[in-house]
Scaffold this motif. Structure first.
Motif, mmCIF file in Angstrom:
data_model
loop_
_atom_site.group_PDB
_atom_site.id
_atom_site.type_symbol
_atom_site.label_atom_id
_atom_site.label_comp_id
_atom_site.label_asym_id
_atom_site.label_seq_id
_atom_site.Cartn_x
_atom_site.Cartn_y
_atom_site.Cartn_z
ATOM 1 N N ALA A 96 0.840 -1.201 0.000
ATOM 2 C CA ALA A 96 0.000 0.000 0.000
ATOM 3 C C ALA A 96 0.874 1.250 0.000
ATOM 4 N N PRO A 97 0.600 2.210 -0.885
ATOM 5 C CA PRO A 97 1.469 3.382 -1.009
ATOM 6 C C PRO A 97 1.277 4.380 0.127
ATOM 7 N N LEU A 98 2.354 5.111 0.400
ATOM 8 C CA LEU A 98 2.369 6.149 1.432
ATOM 9 C C LEU A 98 3.279 7.264 0.948
ATOM 10 N N ALA A 99 2.937 8.507 1.246
ATOM 11 C CA ALA A 99 3.785 9.635 0.856
ATOM 12 C C ALA A 99 3.774 10.688 1.957
ATOM 13 N N ILE A 100 4.915 11.334 2.124
ATOM 14 C CA ILE A 100 5.065 12.435 3.080
ATOM 15 C C ILE A 100 5.638 13.627 2.336
ATOM 16 N N GLU A 101 5.052 14.808 2.551
ATOM 17 C CA GLU A 101 5.609 16.042 2.011
ATOM 18 C C GLU A 101 5.767 17.052 3.136
ATOM 19 N N VAL A 102 6.920 17.708 3.166
ATOM 20 C CA VAL A 102 7.230 18.684 4.203
ATOM 21 C C VAL A 102 7.874 19.900 3.554
ATOM 22 N N LYS A 103 7.542 21.079 4.056
ATOM 23 C CA LYS A 103 8.245 22.303 3.661
ATOM 24 C C LYS A 103 8.853 22.914 4.911
ATOM 25 N N LEU A 104 10.123 23.245 4.849
ATOM 26 C CA LEU A 104 10.845 23.858 5.962
ATOM 27 C C LEU A 104 11.363 25.219 5.525
ATOM 28 N N GLU A 105 11.142 26.243 6.348
ATOM 29 C CA GLU A 105 11.682 27.579 6.097
ATOM 30 C C GLU A 105 12.582 27.970 7.254
ATOM 31 N N VAL A 106 13.818 28.360 6.945
ATOM 32 C CA VAL A 106 14.764 28.761 7.987
ATOM 33 C C VAL A 106 15.619 29.920 7.485
ATOM 34 N N TRP A 107 16.217 30.641 8.424
ATOM 35 C CA TRP A 107 17.352 31.500 8.098
ATOM 36 C C TRP A 107 18.562 30.575 8.090
ATOM 37 N N ASP A 108 19.189 30.453 6.945
ATOM 38 C CA ASP A 108 20.150 29.384 6.688
ATOM 39 C C ASP A 108 21.386 29.452 7.596
ATOM 40 N N SER A 109 22.014 30.609 7.663
ATOM 41 C CA SER A 109 23.292 30.708 8.380
ATOM 42 C C SER A 109 23.152 30.656 9.901
ATOM 43 N N PRO A 110 22.199 31.370 10.511
ATOM 44 C CA PRO A 110 22.020 31.191 11.961
ATOM 45 C C PRO A 110 21.699 29.748 12.330
ATOM 46 N N ASN A 111 21.072 29.018 11.407
ATOM 47 C CA ASN A 111 20.699 27.635 11.679
ATOM 48 C C ASN A 111 21.921 26.722 11.842
ATOM 49 N N SER A 112 23.068 27.170 11.359
ATOM 50 C CA SER A 112 24.292 26.369 11.507
ATOM 51 C C SER A 112 25.160 26.836 12.675
ATOM 52 N N ALA A 113 24.927 28.052 13.161
ATOM 53 C CA ALA A 113 25.869 28.660 14.114
ATOM 54 C C ALA A 113 25.965 27.878 15.417
ATOM 55 N N GLY A 114 24.813 27.416 15.948
ATOM 56 C CA GLY A 114 24.854 26.689 17.204
ATOM 57 C C GLY A 114 25.656 25.406 17.104
ATOM 58 N N VAL A 115 25.607 24.756 15.946
ATOM 59 C CA VAL A 115 26.357 23.522 15.736
ATOM 60 C C VAL A 115 27.852 23.831 15.625
ATOM 61 N N VAL A 116 28.194 24.919 14.939
ATOM 62 C CA VAL A 116 29.603 25.302 14.815
ATOM 63 C C VAL A 116 30.194 25.635 16.190
ATOM 64 N N LEU A 117 29.414 26.302 17.042
ATOM 65 C CA LEU A 117 29.889 26.610 18.399
ATOM 66 C C LEU A 117 30.271 25.334 19.146
ATOM 67 N N ASP A 118 29.464 24.295 18.990
ATOM 68 C CA ASP A 118 29.761 23.016 19.648
ATOM 69 C C ASP A 118 30.992 22.361 19.043
ATOM 70 N N ALA A 119 31.060 22.317 17.707
ATOM 71 C CA ALA A 119 32.175 21.649 17.040
ATOM 72 C C ALA A 119 33.504 22.302 17.409
ATOM 73 N N ILE A 120 33.513 23.628 17.523
ATOM 74 C CA ILE A 120 34.733 24.340 17.919
ATOM 75 C C ILE A 120 35.175 23.902 19.312
ATOM 76 N N ARG A 121 34.228 23.835 20.238
ATOM 77 C CA ARG A 121 34.593 23.469 21.605
ATOM 78 C C ARG A 121 35.002 21.997 21.707
ATOM 79 N N CYS A 122 34.416 21.149 20.883
ATOM 80 C CA CYS A 122 34.852 19.748 20.839
ATOM 81 C C CYS A 122 36.276 19.642 20.296
ATOM 82 N N ALA A 123 36.603 20.476 19.293
ATOM 83 C CA ALA A 123 37.968 20.464 18.764
ATOM 84 C C ALA A 123 38.964 20.891 19.840
ATOM 85 N N ARG A 124 38.604 21.893 20.652
ATOM 86 C CA ARG A 124 39.497 22.319 21.732
ATOM 87 C C ARG A 124 39.632 21.215 22.784
ATOM 88 N N LEU A 125 38.537 20.548 23.091
ATOM 89 C CA LEU A 125 38.596 19.441 24.031
ATOM 90 C C LEU A 125 39.535 18.352 23.516
#
Length: 360
Positions: A288-317
Motif C-alpha cells: 500500500a502506497p504512502l507519501a510524506i511532504e514537508v516544507k521547511l523555512e529557515v534563516w540558513d546561516s544562523p541555523n548552523s551557528a549553534g552547531v559550529v559553536l559546539d564543534a569548535i569546543r569539541c575540537a578544543r577538548l
C-alpha cells in the motif's frame, strides 16, 4: 577576556561567519540557569560560548579585507538575519588566497581585494590560533587544501564546515593523525535543517516498517551560497554529502535515479532564508502506497551557528586530551559527511560518551 580562551581563525567572512560572530556576542556572558534558546550545549567540559575568541579571519572581498571583523560580517553580499551587534574585535580581516574560492556566479558580486595574499601559516602562528574554522564557499577544493596545509604547518586543529572532503578523506585524516592534530568534518549540519529533518523521516519510515521507494529534497534560497551553487560543477561534493547523509540510513540502497537531494535555485529576495521541500514515497503492508511532504523555512546561516559553536569546543577538548585525526563522535553528530556515518540517536550517544571521557 576569558582566562583560557578557545582561539579560532575563521576562513571566509560570509553569512555563516556573520552568524558565528554574532553568536559570540549574543551568548558571550556566563550562562547560568536554563539552557538558552538556540544552544545545544551551554558548556562543553568547562568551555562556554564566551570562551571562544576569534583571533584571525581571512577573506578576499575588497571591502572586507582590512576591515574589523565586527564590521566585515555585515558587508554585502552578506544578507543574513541580524540578532546582535558585536563590538569592534580588533581582528582585521586578512587577504587570503583566492584560488578556486570565487565561482562563475560570484565574481560579479565579490570584488577581489588588490592586496597580495598573506602567509596564512604565519598569521596562524602569530595570532596563536588553535582551531581553523573553514567557512569557504561550496566547491572551494583548492582553497580548502591551502588552508589545511597551513593549519598542519602551524599546529592548528580544523573544523571543516563545508562539503570538501577532509576528515572523511583517508589522506587528510592520516596527515592530521600523524601531526597529532584533531579534525572535525565534513559539511556542518544545521541545528534543525533540511538534512536532519529528512534523515529523521527516513529513520521513522524504516523503524515503522515502511519501505522507502523514492525521495527528493529541493532547497533554494537567496544568499551568495545558493548563487554560487548555480555553477553545477561546484556541486559535486555538496550533492554527494547531502545525499550520503540521507541514504546512509538505508539498509538497502535505492537506485540513484530514485534519490535527489540538493540545491535547486537562487531566489534573491529570500536573502539568507532557505526553503526546503522534501517528499518521501514508500510502501507499507501489502505494498500500500504512502507519501510524506514537508516544507521547511529557515534563516540558513544562523541555523548552523549553534552547531559550529559546539564543534569548535569539541575540537578544543580534543586538543586538550591529545586526540588526533578525525574525532569520530563529534564528526558523526555535527556533520553531514562524517568518516563513520551513524544514526542520529547513536551519534548523540557516542558524543555524550566522548564528552564524558569514556571513549573516543
Amino acid at each position: 577576556m576569558p582566562s583560557n580562551p578557545v582561539r579560532i581563525a575563521v576562513v571566509g567572512v560570509g553569512n555563516c561567519a556573520s552568524s558565528l560572530v554574532q553568536s559570540l556576542a549574543f551568548y558571550g556572558g556566563e550562562i547560568t540557569g536554563p539552557l538558552p534558546t538556540g544552544l545545544i550545549y551551554a558548556d562543553i567540559c568547562g568551555y562556554g560560548v564566551g570562551d571562544i575568541e576569534v583571533v584571525a579571519a581571512f577573506d578576499v572581498h575588497a571591502q572586507k579585507v582590512g576591515t574589523d571583523l565586527a564590521e566585515a560580517i555585515f558587508c554585502a553580499p552578506n544578507n543574513t538575519y541580524r540578532f546582535a551587534q558585536p563590538s569592534p574585535t580588533g581582528v582585521i580581516v586578512e587577504r587570503g588566497p583566492t584560488l578556486d574560492g570565487i565561482g562563475e556566479y560570484l565574481k560579479d558580486v565579490v570584488p577581489e581585494s588588490d592586496l597580495p595574499p598573506v602567509d596564512v601559516e604565519q598569521v596562524l602562528r602569530q595570532t596563536g590560533a588553535q582551531i581553523l574554522v573553514n567557512l569557504l564557499p561550496v566547491g572551494s577544493g583548492q582553497a580548502t587544501a591551502h588552508y589545511l596545509e597551513a593549519a598542519l604547518s602551524a599546529g592548528c586543529a580544523v573544523v571543516n564546515c563545508i562539503p570538501v572532503f577532509a576528515a572523511s578523506d583517508a589522506g587528510w585524516a592520516a596527515r592530521f593523525s600523524e601531526a597529532g592534530l584533531p579534525i572535525i568534518g565534513d559539511d556542518i549540519k544545521s541545528q534543525l535543517g533540511a538534512t536532519i529533518l529528512h534523515r529523521t523521516l527516513v529513520q521513522l519510515m524504516r523503524e515503522r516498517g515502511i519501505s522507502l521507494t523514492h525521495t527528493y529534497q529541493l532547497n533554494f534560497g537567496g544568499n551568495a551560497d545558493f548563487q554560487n551553487m548555480l555553477e553545477r560543477k561546484r556541486l559535486n561534493t555538496k550533492k554527494q554529502s547531502k545525499t550520503r547523509a540521507v541514504t546512509s540510513l538505508l539498509e538497502t540502497q535505492l537506485p540513484a535515479d530514485d534519490v535527489h537531494v540538493g540545491p535547486s535555485d537562487h531566489v534573491p529576495w529570500l536573502q539568507d532564508r532557505k526553503w526546503a521541500h522534501i517528499r518521501l514515497e514508500g510502501t507499507g503492508i501489502g505494498g500500500a502506497p504512502l507519501a510524506i511532504e514537508v516544507k521547511l523555512e529557515v534563516w540558513d546561516s544562523p541555523n548552523s551557528a549553534g552547531v559550529v559553536l559546539d564543534a569548535i569546543r569539541c575540537a578544543r577538548l580534543a586538543l586538550d586530551r591529545g586526540d588526533a585525526g578525525p574525532i569520530d563522535p563529534a564528526c558523526g553528530y555535527y556533520m553531514k559527511s562524517p568518516p563513520v556515518p551513524r544514526e542520529d540517536a547513536v551519534a548523540r550517544a557516542a558524543l555524550e560518551a566522548y564528552l564524558a571521557g569514556t571513549t573516543l
